[in-house]
Every structure is written in structure tokens, then in C-alpha cells.
Motif scaffolding. Structure first.
Motif, short mmCIF file in Angstrom:
data_model
loop_
_atom_site.label_atom_id
_atom_site.label_comp_id
_atom_site.label_asym_id
_atom_site.label_seq_id
_atom_site.Cartn_x
_atom_site.Cartn_y
_atom_site.Cartn_z
N GLY A 111 74.52 26.57 23.04
CA GLY A 111 73.34 25.80 23.38
C GLY A 111 73.23 24.50 22.63
O GLY A 111 72.57 23.56 23.10
N GLY A 112 73.87 24.40 21.47
CA GLY A 112 73.89 23.15 20.73
C GLY A 112 74.57 22.05 21.52
O GLY A 112 74.17 20.88 21.47
N VAL A 113 75.63 22.40 22.26
CA VAL A 113 76.29 21.43 23.13
C VAL A 113 75.33 20.97 24.22
O VAL A 113 75.31 19.80 24.61
CB VAL A 113 77.57 22.02 23.75
N GLY A 114 74.51 21.89 24.69
CA GLY A 114 73.50 21.54 25.67
C GLY A 114 72.50 20.54 25.13
O GLY A 114 72.12 19.58 25.82
N LEU A 115 72.06 20.73 23.88
CA LEU A 115 71.14 19.79 23.25
C LEU A 115 71.75 18.39 23.22
O LEU A 115 71.11 17.40 23.56
CB LEU A 115 70.81 20.23 21.82
N VAL A 116 73.01 18.32 22.80
CA VAL A 116 73.71 17.04 22.70
C VAL A 116 73.84 16.40 24.09
O VAL A 116 73.64 15.19 24.25
CB VAL A 116 75.10 17.24 22.07
N ALA A 117 74.17 17.19 25.09
CA ALA A 117 74.35 16.66 26.44
C ALA A 117 73.06 16.11 27.03
O ALA A 117 73.10 15.26 27.93
CB ALA A 117 74.92 17.75 27.36
N CYS A 118 71.91 16.56 26.53
CA CYS A 118 70.63 16.07 27.01
C CYS A 118 70.27 14.70 26.44
O CYS A 118 69.37 14.04 26.95
CB CYS A 118 69.52 17.06 26.65
N CYS A 119 70.97 14.29 25.39
CA CYS A 119 70.64 13.04 24.71
C CYS A 119 71.29 11.85 25.40
O CYS A 119 72.29 11.98 26.09
CB CYS A 119 71.08 13.11 23.25
N ASP A 120 70.73 10.68 25.18
CA ASP A 120 71.22 9.46 25.83
C ASP A 120 72.42 8.86 25.11
O ASP A 120 73.31 8.29 25.75
CB ASP A 120 70.09 8.43 25.90
N VAL A 121 72.42 8.93 23.78
CA VAL A 121 73.52 8.43 22.98
C VAL A 121 73.87 9.50 21.95
O VAL A 121 72.96 10.11 21.36
CB VAL A 121 73.16 7.12 22.25
N VAL A 122 75.16 9.75 21.74
CA VAL A 122 75.59 10.78 20.80
C VAL A 122 76.53 10.17 19.78
O VAL A 122 77.56 9.58 20.14
CB VAL A 122 76.29 11.95 21.53
N VAL A 123 76.18 10.30 18.51
CA VAL A 123 77.01 9.86 17.39
C VAL A 123 77.43 11.11 16.63
O VAL A 123 76.59 11.94 16.28
CB VAL A 123 76.26 8.90 16.46
N ALA A 124 78.73 11.26 16.37
CA ALA A 124 79.22 12.47 15.71
C ALA A 124 80.15 12.14 14.56
O ALA A 124 80.94 11.19 14.63
CB ALA A 124 79.95 13.37 16.72
N SER A 125 80.04 12.95 13.53
CA SER A 125 80.99 12.88 12.42
C SER A 125 82.33 13.46 12.86
O SER A 125 82.38 14.35 13.72
CB SER A 125 80.45 13.68 11.23
N ARG A 126 83.42 12.97 12.26
CA ARG A 126 84.73 13.55 12.55
C ARG A 126 84.81 15.01 12.13
O ARG A 126 85.69 15.73 12.58
CB ARG A 126 85.83 12.74 11.85
N GLN A 127 83.93 15.45 11.26
CA GLN A 127 83.90 16.84 10.84
C GLN A 127 83.29 17.77 11.89
O GLN A 127 83.46 18.98 11.82
CB GLN A 127 83.09 16.99 9.54
N ALA A 128 82.59 17.19 12.85
CA ALA A 128 81.92 18.01 13.86
C ALA A 128 82.94 18.66 14.79
O ALA A 128 83.95 18.05 15.16
CB ALA A 128 80.95 17.15 14.67
N GLY A 129 82.67 19.90 15.15
CA GLY A 129 83.48 20.60 16.14
C GLY A 129 82.58 21.12 17.24
O GLY A 129 81.41 21.43 17.00
N PHE A 130 83.10 21.21 18.46
CA PHE A 130 82.30 21.59 19.61
C PHE A 130 82.92 22.80 20.30
O PHE A 130 84.15 22.96 20.32
CB PHE A 130 82.20 20.42 20.59
N CYS A 131 82.08 23.64 20.88
CA CYS A 131 82.58 24.83 21.58
C CYS A 131 81.54 25.35 22.55
O CYS A 131 80.39 25.59 22.16
CB CYS A 131 82.95 25.92 20.57
N LEU A 132 81.93 25.48 23.81
CA LEU A 132 81.11 26.16 24.81
C LEU A 132 81.53 27.63 24.78
O LEU A 132 82.37 28.08 25.55
CB LEU A 132 81.32 25.51 26.17
#
Length: 278
Positions: A111-132
């Protein structure tokens, strides 16, 4: 609010997920508080931007384990009601008239990926990892799917929905989920630069631009669409803000609505700095 840390700095609101000990996993309370918060922020006509971030090492680990244990015994009707609350929360964030900037400092799952996808602009650290990660649990990313598919496209969704594999911030940028990737110690400043760009623009125009993308993005190019876009530009040109912006440009002066906000005006707190992931 118990699960959120909300800060205001002038015309910018900062909403932080604030359960770092649980990797900011969300439960029914978090969903209710996010829904309430973004509903309230949508009514603030002076607001220029919203930053959605998180304290601690993880941005959001998805659903809270205790909440999931409770759901294990839910009936179909109870699951439907629960899913509807989550869907409404996501819609509330996505439909905010104010631009929302996600500031992702660490892992972002489910669901965290869902939160990000709802945003207009996304800035991420290189340390961030994503997973559905839903398929690993025998589930599907149903409520977040409209926003995630809109962000990454059907082709990428086919892969990451069914593999449930972890991918990097660089990969997230490549497929369209993330706009900017930066070093961990540059995350705050990079996010502030985006905020700085937004708040220096015409506030009515910014909201109208966001609505324009929603209204026009998937429409076929027809005569009606051409007329609609002509009407939209006429509306904004004839507005007080449009007239002021044009006159300021022609007379080489600062428009009345431009704010004197520096990119690093809001300083990162000790829990707002990215830390190495476990």
C-alpha cells in the motif's frame, strides 16, 4: 494525530507517517487519519503544496501485521467495508486540488506504493526500495491498482504485480513511479527545490494545471477537446491571476502572488533524515 506528524510552514503543509517503530505500516487508524487530514487540507485555499513523507528508516511497509491478523477472520462484507475505506483514502489523496509531493526516504511496500502513486511528484532516496508484495501473501493490489497502473503503465504492472519482486529507486524512476532520485543526504533539499518551484507559480494556475491533466490526459483528440482547451486558456487568461502574471512579465516585475520562499526554508528534523535500511 497518533499516527501522523503534521507540520505547517507558511503555504506548505508537511504530513509525515509517524509510526517508525512499525516501519510506518498503516492500519485502520492511519487510513482514517490520512483521509481526514487530506480532506481538511483540500479546503485550505491558501495552501500551495503538500509534502507526504515518513519518519524513520522506512517510508511505508504496507499493511500493519496486527491489522492483517484481525482481517484474517473478516467476513466478505467486512473485507469489502475495509477495502472501501482504503480506496477512499487513496482517492482523497489523489484528488487533492493541491499538488502533493512524496518524499521517500526508505522502503516502500504494498500500500505504500499506492500512496506514492497517488502523489503528483515523487522524490526518492537511492536507499529506497519498492515492492508490490501482495501476491506473496496470496492477495492482489486491488485498491491501489488504478493509481499504480496509471503511474507505471500496464506493461510494467503486469510484471511487478505478478512477480512481487523488489526494485530499486532507479528502476522506479525508469518505469515512471518516481520523478527524482537523489542521495540520502540530498533528499530534503531536492524535495524543497520541487516545493520551491511550485510555490513560486500562480496558485490558481497550479491547481488548474493539476485539474487539466486529470481532465484532458486520457481524452481523444476531437473537436470538442480542442474547444475545451480553448475555453480553459480563455478562463485563466481572463482571470485576475492571469492578468497579473502577464502584466508582471511584460513590465519585468515580480507578480503579486509570488512567495519569497527559499528551497531549504523548512529544515529537516533528526527523524526526517534518511538512515541506512536494515
Amino acid at each position: 494525530m497518533p499516527t501522523l506528524d503534521i507540520q505547517h510552514e507558511g503555504h506548505v503543509a508537511h504530513v509525515y507517517l509517524n509510526r517508525p517503530e512499525l516501519r510506518n505500516a498503516f492500519d485502520a487508524d492511519t487510513i482514517a487519519e490520512l483521509t481526514h487530514t487530506f480532506t481538511e487540507l483540500a479546503t485550505d485555499t491558501a495552501l500551495r503544496a503538500i509534502v507526504l513523507g515518513a519518519h524513520g528508516k522506512a517510508f511505508c511497509a504496507g499493511a500493519d501485521l496486527n491489522w492483517m491478523r484481525a482481517m484474517a477472520d473478516f467476513s466478505w462484507a467486512e473485507n469489502h467495508t475495509d477495502g472501501a475505506r482504503l480506496a477512499n483514502m487513496l482517492w482523497t489523496i489523489a484528488s487533492s486540488p493541491v499538488p502533493v509531493i512524496a518524499k521517500v526516504q526508505g522502503d516502500c511496500y504494498g500500500g505504500g506504493v499506492g500512496l506514492v502513486a497517488c502523489c503528483d511528484v515523487v522524490v526518492a532516496s537511492r536507499q529506497a526500495g519498492f515492492c508490490l508484495s501482495e501476491a506473496k501473501l496470496g492477495l492482489i493490489p486491488a485498491t491501489i491498482s488504478p493509481y499504480v497502473i496509471d503511474a507505471i503503465g500496464e506493461r510494467a504492472a503486469r510484471r511487478y504485480f505478478v512477480t512481487a519482486e523488489r526494485f530499486t529507486a532507479e528502476r522506479a524512476q525508469l518505469i515512471g513511479l518516481v520523478h527524482e532520485v537523489c542521495a540520502a543526504d540530498e533528499l530534503h533539499e531536492t524535495t524543497q527545490q520541487v516545493v520551491h518551484s511550485i510555490v513560486h507559480n500562480g496558485p490558481v494556475a497550479v491547481r488548474a494545471c493539476k485539474q487539466l491533466v486529470k481532465d484532458i490526459g486520457k481524452m481523444p483528440l476531437t473537436t470538442d477537446l480542442r474547444d475545451l482547451t480553448a475555453r480553459r486558456i480563455a478562463d485563466i487568461r481572463a482571470s485576475d491571476e492571469g492578468r497579473e502574471g502577464l502584466q508582471a512579465f511584460l513590465n519585468k516585475r515580480t507578480p503579486a502572488w509570488q512567495l519569497d520562499v527559499k528551497p531549504t526554508a523548512i529544515q529537516a528534523g533528526p527523524r526526517d533524515r534518511a538512515e541506512p535500511n536494515d
